[in-house]
Design a protein around this motif. Structure first.
Motif, PDB file in Angstrom:
ATOM      1  N   TRP A 115      47.891  37.967  77.868  1.00 14.62           N
ATOM      2  CA  TRP A 115      48.808  37.156  77.404  1.00 14.62           C
ATOM      3  C   TRP A 115      49.685  36.884  76.042  1.00 14.62           C
ATOM      4  O   TRP A 115      50.779  37.544  76.106  1.00 14.62           O
ATOM      5  CB  TRP A 115      48.517  35.764  77.261  1.00 14.62           C
ATOM      6  CG  TRP A 115      47.509  35.108  78.518  1.00 14.62           C
ATOM      7  CD1 TRP A 115      47.395  35.487  79.621  1.00 14.62           C
ATOM      8  CD2 TRP A 115      46.869  33.922  77.951  1.00 14.62           C
ATOM      9  NE1 TRP A 115      46.776  34.768  80.148  1.00 14.62           N
ATOM     10  CE2 TRP A 115      45.685  34.605  79.306  1.00 14.62           C
ATOM     11  CE3 TRP A 115      45.674  33.273  77.366  1.00 14.62           C
ATOM     12  CZ2 TRP A 115      44.946  32.800  79.723  1.00 14.62           C
ATOM     13  CZ3 TRP A 115      44.900  33.130  77.122  1.00 14.62           C
ATOM     14  CH2 TRP A 115      43.925  32.724  78.909  1.00 14.62           C
ATOM     15  N   MET A 116      49.134  38.418  75.336  1.00 13.70           N
ATOM     16  CA  MET A 116      49.996  38.156  74.146  1.00 13.70           C
ATOM     17  C   MET A 116      50.911  39.563  74.493  1.00 13.70           C
ATOM     18  O   MET A 116      51.675  39.304  73.431  1.00 13.70           O
ATOM     19  CB  MET A 116      48.993  38.375  73.013  1.00 13.70           C
ATOM     20  CG  MET A 116      48.346  37.489  72.524  1.00 13.70           C
ATOM     21  SD  MET A 116      46.886  37.669  70.624  1.00 13.70           S
ATOM     22  CE  MET A 116      45.498  38.456  71.821  1.00 13.70           C
ATOM     23  N   LYS A 117      50.490  40.052  75.102  1.00 13.72           N
ATOM     24  CA  LYS A 117      51.848  41.033  75.541  1.00 13.72           C
ATOM     25  C   LYS A 117      53.222  40.671  76.058  1.00 13.72           C
ATOM     26  O   LYS A 117      54.463  40.762  75.528  1.00 13.72           O
ATOM     27  CB  LYS A 117      50.412  42.218  76.600  1.00 13.72           C
ATOM     28  CG  LYS A 117      49.884  42.949  75.697  1.00 13.72           C
ATOM     29  CD  LYS A 117      49.857  44.350  76.668  1.00 13.72           C
ATOM     30  CE  LYS A 117      48.186  44.996  76.242  1.00 13.72           C
ATOM     31  NZ  LYS A 117      47.610  45.856  77.513  1.00 13.72           N
ATOM     32  N   LEU A 118      52.708  39.917  76.824  1.00 13.13           N
ATOM     33  CA  LEU A 118      53.753  39.021  77.296  1.00 13.13           C
ATOM     34  C   LEU A 118      54.303  37.809  76.384  1.00 13.13           C
ATOM     35  O   LEU A 118      55.811  37.747  76.413  1.00 13.13           O
ATOM     36  CB  LEU A 118      53.200  38.301  77.928  1.00 13.13           C
ATOM     37  CG  LEU A 118      52.739  38.769  80.199  1.00 13.13           C
ATOM     38  CD1 LEU A 118      51.660  37.908  81.172  1.00 13.13           C
ATOM     39  CD2 LEU A 118      53.719  39.152  80.723  1.00 13.13           C
ATOM     40  N   PHE A 119      54.672  37.568  75.337  1.00 16.51           N
ATOM     41  CA  PHE A 119      55.035  36.617  74.570  1.00 16.51           C
ATOM     42  C   PHE A 119      55.408  37.140  73.310  1.00 16.51           C
ATOM     43  O   PHE A 119      56.804  37.052  72.628  1.00 16.51           O
ATOM     44  CB  PHE A 119      53.365  35.956  74.282  1.00 16.51           C
ATOM     45  CG  PHE A 119      53.306  34.241  74.642  1.00 16.51           C
ATOM     46  CD1 PHE A 119      54.267  33.653  75.162  1.00 16.51           C
ATOM     47  CD2 PHE A 119      51.839  34.481  75.548  1.00 16.51           C
ATOM     48  CE1 PHE A 119      53.899  32.512  75.969  1.00 16.51           C
ATOM     49  CE2 PHE A 119      51.686  33.074  75.870  1.00 16.51           C
ATOM     50  CZ  PHE A 119      52.936  32.064  76.091  1.00 16.51           C
ATOM     51  N   ARG A 120      54.742  38.637  73.596  1.00 18.41           N
ATOM     52  CA  ARG A 120      55.429  39.352  72.266  1.00 18.41           C
ATOM     53  C   ARG A 120      56.764  39.842  72.797  1.00 18.41           C
ATOM     54  O   ARG A 120      57.264  39.915  72.557  1.00 18.41           O
ATOM     55  CB  ARG A 120      54.069  41.206  72.066  1.00 18.41           C
ATOM     56  CG  ARG A 120      54.888  41.878  71.041  1.00 18.41           C
ATOM     57  CD  ARG A 120      54.281  43.122  70.937  1.00 18.41           C
ATOM     58  NE  ARG A 120      53.235  42.586  70.656  1.00 18.41           N
ATOM     59  CZ  ARG A 120      52.787  43.131  69.202  1.00 18.41           C
ATOM     60  NH1 ARG A 120      53.300  44.046  68.397  1.00 18.41           N
ATOM     61  NH2 ARG A 120      51.919  42.877  68.651  1.00 18.41           N
ATOM     62  N   ALA A 121      56.648  40.506  74.404  1.00 19.55           N
ATOM     63  CA  ALA A 121      57.901  40.576  74.423  1.00 19.55           C
ATOM     64  C   ALA A 121      58.911  39.348  74.670  1.00 19.55           C
ATOM     65  O   ALA A 121      59.945  39.928  74.552  1.00 19.55           O
ATOM     66  CB  ALA A 121      58.140  41.524  76.790  1.00 19.55           C
ATOM     67  N   TYR A 122      58.442  38.448  74.716  1.00 22.02           N
ATOM     68  CA  TYR A 122      59.312  37.453  75.274  1.00 22.02           C
ATOM     69  C   TYR A 122      59.999  36.685  73.593  1.00 22.02           C
ATOM     70  O   TYR A 122      60.789  36.421  73.583  1.00 22.02           O
ATOM     71  CB  TYR A 122      58.301  35.757  75.643  1.00 22.02           C
ATOM     72  CG  TYR A 122      59.093  34.778  74.766  1.00 22.02           C
ATOM     73  CD1 TYR A 122      59.994  34.574  75.246  1.00 22.02           C
ATOM     74  CD2 TYR A 122      58.158  34.168  74.531  1.00 22.02           C
ATOM     75  CE1 TYR A 122      60.681  32.362  75.181  1.00 22.02           C
ATOM     76  CE2 TYR A 122      58.452  32.775  73.474  1.00 22.02           C
ATOM     77  CZ  TYR A 122      59.701  32.578  74.259  1.00 22.02           C
ATOM     78  OH  TYR A 122      60.235  31.001  74.128  1.00 22.02           O
ATOM     79  N   ALA A 123      59.401  36.937  73.056  1.00 26.18           N
ATOM     80  CA  ALA A 123      59.266  36.269  71.212  1.00 26.18           C
ATOM     81  C   ALA A 123      59.663  37.297  70.614  1.00 26.18           C
ATOM     82  O   ALA A 123      60.636  36.926  69.380  1.00 26.18           O
ATOM     83  CB  ALA A 123      57.372  35.749  71.037  1.00 26.18           C
ATOM     84  N   TYR A 124      59.465  38.407  71.183  1.00 23.10           N
ATOM     85  CA  TYR A 124      60.196  39.601  69.659  1.00 23.10           C
ATOM     86  C   TYR A 124      62.050  39.360  70.031  1.00 23.10           C
ATOM     87  O   TYR A 124      62.421  39.942  70.741  1.00 23.10           O
ATOM     88  CB  TYR A 124      60.151  40.523  69.628  1.00 23.10           C
ATOM     89  CG  TYR A 124      58.407  40.820  68.032  1.00 23.10           C
ATOM     90  CD1 TYR A 124      58.596  39.133  67.801  1.00 23.10           C
ATOM     91  CD2 TYR A 124      56.788  41.219  67.895  1.00 23.10           C
ATOM     92  CE1 TYR A 124      56.933  38.752  66.856  1.00 23.10           C
ATOM     93  CE2 TYR A 124      56.502  40.894  66.741  1.00 23.10           C
ATOM     94  CZ  TYR A 124      56.364  39.862  66.664  1.00 23.10           C
ATOM     95  OH  TYR A 124      54.925  39.667  65.839  1.00 23.10           O
ATOM     96  N   LYS A 125      62.256  40.442  68.621  1.00 21.19           N
ATOM     97  CA  LYS A 125      63.162  41.124  69.202  1.00 21.19           C
ATOM     98  C   LYS A 125      63.929  42.196  69.237  1.00 21.19           C
ATOM     99  O   LYS A 125      62.459  43.062  69.254  1.00 21.19           O
ATOM    100  CB  LYS A 125      64.441  40.796  67.885  1.00 21.19           C
ATOM    101  CG  LYS A 125      64.671  39.248  66.996  1.00 21.19           C
ATOM    102  CD  LYS A 125      65.325  39.356  65.198  1.00 21.19           C
ATOM    103  CE  LYS A 125      65.831  38.122  64.787  1.00 21.19           C
ATOM    104  NZ  LYS A 125      66.142  38.235  63.926  1.00 21.19           N
ATOM    105  N   GLU A 126      64.662  42.637  70.316  1.00 22.85           N
ATOM    106  CA  GLU A 126      64.235  44.208  70.817  1.00 22.85           C
ATOM    107  C   GLU A 126      64.637  44.862  69.647  1.00 22.85           C
ATOM    108  O   GLU A 126      65.629  44.900  68.498  1.00 22.85           O
ATOM    109  CB  GLU A 126      65.614  44.127  72.110  1.00 22.85           C
ATOM    110  CG  GLU A 126      65.233  43.673  72.907  1.00 22.85           C
ATOM    111  CD  GLU A 126      66.346  44.296  74.084  1.00 22.85           C
ATOM    112  OE1 GLU A 126      67.147  45.150  73.692  1.00 22.85           O
ATOM    113  OE2 GLU A 126      66.253  44.002  75.241  1.00 22.85           O
TER     114      GLU A 126
END
Length: 205
Positions: free
Chosen positions: A192-203
């Motif tokens: 879940w944290m991998k998914l949320f990291r991709a969603y939450a952080y700027k590129e």
């Protein structure tokens, strides 16, 4: 509660709380025997009630002890230096699960408390747990680098979302009558944290 209890040696306090956790985790609140708790703790039932007055107070104080135990363990073992939200959350989650694995009755006691229904202690537990969740971000995530988040992403709300997903996972296991596998649950949380990291952080530029 009688303050004389906290004047006892820490080892004796732990013996009472550990005995209470064991019995409450095996039989829940209503069916848990205070006679058995006293016997396992090595004290008389009269002394147990002298310290706690009644079964409800004993249960709620045991719950508070479990909260303190988890909080102190995380503070002692997780380096707070990391400014990365997900690194800090992952470290705290892994250490919490490590403590649960080391303490045979802590996990069952906490799960029963968090999902308590229809017990004399249920309403008060809900109030305590609700207050705890409200202050979770302020307690553990002060100083994280919020500049890494995309506009509109609130890290405090993100923490709640991960907590809700964990609740859903635990609820499903309980509904299926399956025991909680801590390693499996941590693998789910990591995913879940991998998914949320991709969603939450700027590129990254």
């Amino acid at each position: 509660m009688n303050e004389a209890f906290f004047a006892l040696e820490e080892e004796k306090q732990r013996a009472v709380f550990n005995a209470a956790m064991e019995v409450f985790s095996r039989w829940e609140y209503k069916r848990a025997s205070t006679d058995l708790i006293a016997a396992k703790a090595g004290v008389s039932k009269g002394l147990l009630f002298y310290y706690f007055h009644n079964k409800k107070t004993l249960y709620l104080e045991t719950f508070a002890y479990a909260q303190r135990l988890v909080s102190a363990f995380i503070q002692e073992t997780v380096p707070i230096r990391s400014a990365d939200f997900f690194d800090r959350l992952g470290g705290a989650s892994r250490e919490k699960m490590r403590l649960m694995a080391q303490s045979p009755f802590l996990l069952d006691f906490c799960v029963r408390a968090y999902y308590s229904e229809g017990e004399d202690v249920s309403a008060e537990l809900r109030r305590k747990i609700g207050g705890e969740l409200g202050g979770l971000y302020a307690t553990w995530f002060e100083g994280v680098d919020t500049g890494r988040f995309r506009p509109g992403v609130d890290p405090a709300h993100l923490l709640n979302m991960i907590a809700w997903m964990t609740d859903g996972y635990i609820h499903t296991r309980r509904m299926e009558g399956k025991p909680l596998d801590l390693e499996e649950m941590m693998a789910e949380v990591d995913g879940w944290m991998k998914l949320f990291r991709a969603y939450a952080y700027k590129e990254e530029e």
